[in-house]
Design a protein around this motif. Structure first.
Motif, PDB file in Angstrom:
ATOM      1  N   PHE A  10       0.852  -1.197   0.000  1.00 32.40           N
ATOM      2  CA  PHE A  10       0.000   0.000   0.000  1.00 32.40           C
ATOM      3  C   PHE A  10       0.883   1.241   0.000  1.00 32.40           C
ATOM      4  CE2 PHE A  10      -3.199   2.977   1.808  1.00 32.40           C
ATOM      5  CZ  PHE A  10      -4.224   2.724   0.929  1.00 32.40           C
ATOM      6  N   ASN A  12       2.553   4.573  -2.705  1.00 31.04           N
ATOM      7  CA  ASN A  12       2.032   5.766  -3.381  1.00 31.04           C
ATOM      8  C   ASN A  12       0.936   5.449  -4.400  1.00 31.04           C
ATOM      9  OD1 ASN A  12       3.842   7.495  -2.078  1.00 31.04           O
ATOM     10  ND2 ASN A  12       5.472   6.860  -3.485  1.00 31.04           N
ATOM     11  N   ILE A  13       1.217   4.471  -5.252  1.00 31.37           N
ATOM     12  CA  ILE A  13       0.293   4.239  -6.372  1.00 31.37           C
ATOM     13  C   ILE A  13      -0.982   3.547  -5.891  1.00 31.37           C
ATOM     14  CG2 ILE A  13       0.034   3.223  -8.674  1.00 31.37           C
ATOM     15  CD1 ILE A  13       2.043   5.500  -8.639  1.00 31.37           C
ATOM     16  N   ASN A  37       5.133  -4.053   4.235  1.00 26.41           N
ATOM     17  CA  ASN A  37       6.284  -4.846   4.671  1.00 26.41           C
ATOM     18  C   ASN A  37       6.789  -4.473   6.061  1.00 26.41           C
ATOM     19  OD1 ASN A  37       8.125  -6.879   4.090  1.00 26.41           O
ATOM     20  ND2 ASN A  37       9.680  -5.380   3.525  1.00 26.41           N
ATOM     21  N   THR A  38       6.761  -3.194   6.380  1.00 26.27           N
ATOM     22  CA  THR A  38       7.438  -2.738   7.603  1.00 26.27           C
ATOM     23  C   THR A  38       6.457  -2.256   8.670  1.00 26.27           C
ATOM     24  OG1 THR A  38       7.595  -0.508   6.705  1.00 26.27           O
ATOM     25  CG2 THR A  38       9.486  -1.971   6.320  1.00 26.27           C
ATOM     26  N   SER A  41       5.420   1.460   8.142  1.00 25.31           N
ATOM     27  CA  SER A  41       4.292   1.728   7.239  1.00 25.31           C
ATOM     28  C   SER A  41       2.975   1.306   7.873  1.00 25.31           C
ATOM     29  CB  SER A  41       4.475   0.984   5.922  1.00 25.31           C
ATOM     30  OG  SER A  41       5.489   1.572   5.185  1.00 25.31           O
ATOM     31  N   ILE A  76       3.361  -3.829  -5.138  1.00 23.23           N
ATOM     32  CA  ILE A  76       4.700  -3.748  -4.549  1.00 23.23           C
ATOM     33  C   ILE A  76       5.684  -3.339  -5.650  1.00 23.23           C
ATOM     34  CG2 ILE A  76       4.310  -5.459  -2.724  1.00 23.23           C
ATOM     35  CD1 ILE A  76       5.518  -7.526  -4.705  1.00 23.23           C
ATOM     36  N   ALA A 102       5.848  -2.713 -12.863  1.00 25.14           N
ATOM     37  CA  ALA A 102       6.508  -2.359 -14.119  1.00 25.14           C
ATOM     38  C   ALA A 102       7.198  -3.581 -14.707  1.00 25.14           C
ATOM     39  CB  ALA A 102       7.531  -1.253 -13.877  1.00 25.14           C
ATOM     40  N   THR A 123       0.131   2.019 -15.074  1.00 30.73           N
ATOM     41  CA  THR A 123      -0.475   3.327 -14.851  1.00 30.73           C
ATOM     42  C   THR A 123       0.640   4.334 -14.597  1.00 30.73           C
ATOM     43  OG1 THR A 123      -2.242   4.504 -13.709  1.00 30.73           O
ATOM     44  CG2 THR A 123      -0.901   3.034 -12.362  1.00 30.73           C
TER      45      THR A 123
HETATM   46  N1  LIG Z   1       6.031   5.326  -8.948  1.00 29.41           N
HETATM   47  C1  LIG Z   1       5.555   5.402 -10.190  1.00 29.41           C
HETATM   48  O1  LIG Z   1       5.692   6.391 -10.940  1.00 29.41           O
HETATM   49  C2  LIG Z   1       4.770   4.231 -10.715  1.00 29.41           C
HETATM   50  C3  LIG Z   1       3.871   4.453 -11.746  1.00 29.41           C
HETATM   51  C4  LIG Z   1       3.136   3.382 -12.190  1.00 29.41           C
HETATM   52  C5  LIG Z   1       3.309   2.130 -11.641  1.00 29.41           C
HETATM   53  N2  LIG Z   1       4.223   1.928 -10.670  1.00 29.41           N
HETATM   54  C6  LIG Z   1       4.374   0.587 -10.131  1.00 29.41           C
HETATM   55  O2  LIG Z   1       3.647   0.553  -8.921  1.00 29.41           O
HETATM   56  C7  LIG Z   1       4.286  -0.328  -8.013  1.00 29.41           C
HETATM   57  C8  LIG Z   1       4.324   0.333  -6.667  1.00 29.41           C
HETATM   58  O3  LIG Z   1       5.046   1.551  -6.774  1.00 29.41           O
HETATM   59  P1  LIG Z   1       4.964   2.643  -5.608  1.00 29.41           P
HETATM   60  O4  LIG Z   1       5.653   3.839  -6.148  1.00 29.41           O
HETATM   61  O5  LIG Z   1       3.574   2.760  -5.108  1.00 29.41           O
HETATM   62  O6  LIG Z   1       5.879   1.916  -4.506  1.00 29.41           O
HETATM   63  P2  LIG Z   1       5.999   2.222  -2.950  1.00 29.41           P
HETATM   64  O7  LIG Z   1       5.400   3.550  -2.625  1.00 29.41           O
HETATM   65  O8  LIG Z   1       7.411   1.947  -2.572  1.00 29.41           O
HETATM   66  O9  LIG Z   1       5.074   1.106  -2.282  1.00 29.41           O
HETATM   67  C9  LIG Z   1       5.426  -0.244  -2.247  1.00 29.41           C
HETATM   68  C10 LIG Z   1       4.587  -0.914  -1.178  1.00 29.41           C
HETATM   69  O10 LIG Z   1       4.900  -2.315  -1.177  1.00 29.41           O
HETATM   70  C11 LIG Z   1       5.048  -2.732   0.171  1.00 29.41           C
HETATM   71  N3  LIG Z   1       5.805  -3.982   0.242  1.00 29.41           N
HETATM   72  C12 LIG Z   1       7.127  -4.193   0.017  1.00 29.41           C
HETATM   73  N4  LIG Z   1       7.425  -5.512   0.204  1.00 29.41           N
HETATM   74  C13 LIG Z   1       6.266  -6.122   0.544  1.00 29.41           C
HETATM   75  C14 LIG Z   1       5.904  -7.460   0.873  1.00 29.41           C
HETATM   76  N5  LIG Z   1       6.804  -8.449   0.883  1.00 29.41           N
HETATM   77  N6  LIG Z   1       4.610  -7.738   1.174  1.00 29.41           N
HETATM   78  C15 LIG Z   1       3.682  -6.757   1.169  1.00 29.41           C
HETATM   79  N7  LIG Z   1       3.955  -5.470   0.883  1.00 29.41           N
HETATM   80  C16 LIG Z   1       5.239  -5.150   0.573  1.00 29.41           C
HETATM   81  C17 LIG Z   1       5.712  -1.553   0.834  1.00 29.41           C
HETATM   82  O11 LIG Z   1       5.624  -1.654   2.244  1.00 29.41           O
HETATM   83  P3  LIG Z   1       6.686  -0.863   3.181  1.00 29.41           P
HETATM   84  O12 LIG Z   1       6.358   0.597   3.003  1.00 29.41           O
HETATM   85  O13 LIG Z   1       6.368  -1.359   4.535  1.00 29.41           O
HETATM   86  O14 LIG Z   1       8.057  -1.232   2.701  1.00 29.41           O
HETATM   87  C18 LIG Z   1       4.863  -0.420   0.247  1.00 29.41           C
HETATM   88  O15 LIG Z   1       3.635  -0.325   0.939  1.00 29.41           O
HETATM   89  C19 LIG Z   1       5.655  -0.652  -8.588  1.00 29.41           C
HETATM   90  O16 LIG Z   1       5.681  -2.006  -9.000  1.00 29.41           O
HETATM   91  C20 LIG Z   1       5.815   0.239  -9.789  1.00 29.41           C
HETATM   92  O17 LIG Z   1       6.408  -0.429 -10.864  1.00 29.41           O
HETATM   93  C21 LIG Z   1       4.917   2.962 -10.150  1.00 29.41           C
END
Ligand SMILES: NC(=O)c1ccc[n+]([C@@H]2O[C@H](COP(=O)([O-])OP(=O)(O)OC[C@H]3O[C@@H](n4cnc5c(N)ncnc54)[C@H](OP(=O)(O)O)[C@@H]3O)[C@@H](O)[C@H]2O)c1
Length: 270
Positions: A10, A12-13, A37-38, A41, A76, A102, A123
């Motif tokens: 959970f 940013n996206i 994960n943490t 969060s 994730i 991605a 997205t």
């Molecule tokens: N950023 C962009 O511009 C963008 C645009 C489109 C798509 N995306 C895609 O969207 C996805 C997420 O991106 P984001 O920017 O939202 O990432 P993010 O903010 O880093 O969020 C990732 C989430 O995954 C959680 N996580 C990590 N390991 C986990 C596990 N083993 N089990 C359950 N949860 C876990 C993290 O928890 P913790 O906080 O506790 O570590 C965090 O809540 C990526 O795959 C990316 O390719 C990103």
């Protein structure tokens, strides 16, 4: 379809996708089960998130409850995919997994989640202000009901485009990576203004307003980019002088190559 939805990751996206649906009461908070994960969060969501959703740490026993939800949003980072394992005792066969990771292919998702029908979605970051672009590639045997549910997740905050999976890498490059290119262009043009003596904040504001105005002009007057270029380029004038510099520096080729490179990089994640 079930009302319950699991959110795996959970960040940013996921937040940008789910919060407007909760705000508009299209999903009820008690039906949202998310894992992070943490501890940090977990506490942050519990203490500051405006909706009272169910949230668990991925290593906790309680987190297994997500596998009871028929629908999952996988959000994730791609490098954490190896840490997720599908539960063994999944009851229903009609499970849907929507991945926004991605570059991770439907084939790979199918291998990792054999008891789910998998959908791959790309997205982009403007989804956080309700102006996203979302590309969807359907996996095999996705039902019409599942397609409608997937679209519902994104249609509030983005325009939706349906593709075969082959096109998702270039779609990602052009929509998901390119906001960083636009940010770089805004920054660079603003630095040009700064060099000419304008304050940085004013310079940036002028560039952004100019970009918004230019896009509106092209869209509203239905003119091509070449027509617009000709409109503002007079013989021996300032604009042709600026364009000459860009041609000398091969800016077109650099931009084209940047998109091709992002697309190729996305393919490497598969
Ligand atoms: N950023 C962009 O511009 C963008 C645009 C489109 C798509 N995306 C895609 O969207 C996805 C997420 O991106 P984001 O920017 O939202 O990432 P993010 O903010 O880093 O969020 C990732 C989430 O995954 C959680 N996580 C990590 N390991 C986990 C596990 N083993 N089990 C359950 N949860 C876990 C993290 O928890 P913790 O906080 O506790 O570590 C965090 O809540 C990526 O795959 C990316 O390719 C990103």
């Amino acid at each position: 379809m079930t009302d319950k939805i699991a959110i795996i990751g959970f960040g940013n996206i996921a937040n940008a996708i789910i919060t407007p649906l909760l705000d508009k009461k299209l999903i009820q908070p008690e039906n949202v089960y998310c894992v992070v994960n943490t501890e940090k969060s977990l506490e942050n969501i519990k203490e500051t998130y405006k909706h009272n959703i169910n949230v668990y740490k991925s290593s906790s026993k309680d987190a297994k409850i997500i596998w009871d939800c028929q629908v999952k949003l996988l959000s994730i980072k791609p490098q954490h995919l190896k840490d997720i394992s599908e539960a063994k005792n999944i009851q229903t066969k009609d499970n849907l997994l929507v991945s926004i990771l991605a570059g991770v292919s439907i084939d790979r998702l199918n291998q990792k989640f054999p008891n789910h029908k998998c959908v791959r979605v790309v997205t982009n970051i403007p989804i956080t202000v309700g102006k996203g672009l979302t590309g969807i590639a359907w996996g095999e045997r996705i039902t019409e009901d599942q397609k409608q549910f997937t679209k519902k997740l994104f249609e509030n905050t983005s325009k939706i485009y349906e593709f075969t999976e082959d096109y998702l890498d270039i779609f990602l490059a052009l929509t998901s990576s390119a906001p960083a290119i636009i940010a770089l262009i805004i920054e660079s043009l603003s630095d040009g203004g700064l060099s000419g003596g304008l304050p940085k904040i004013l310079s940036e504001e002028l560039v952004m307003e100019m970009i918004l105005g230019t896009v509106s002009l092209i869209k509203e007057k239905k003119i091509t980019t070449s027509e617009l270029k000709n409109l503002v380029t007079s013989p021996g004038g300032t604009t042709i002088s600026a364009l000459r510099v860009l041609e000398k520096k091969s800016i077109r080729s650099a931009l084209i190559e940047s998109i091709v490179s992002a697309s190729n990089r996305s393919k490497e994640f598969r």
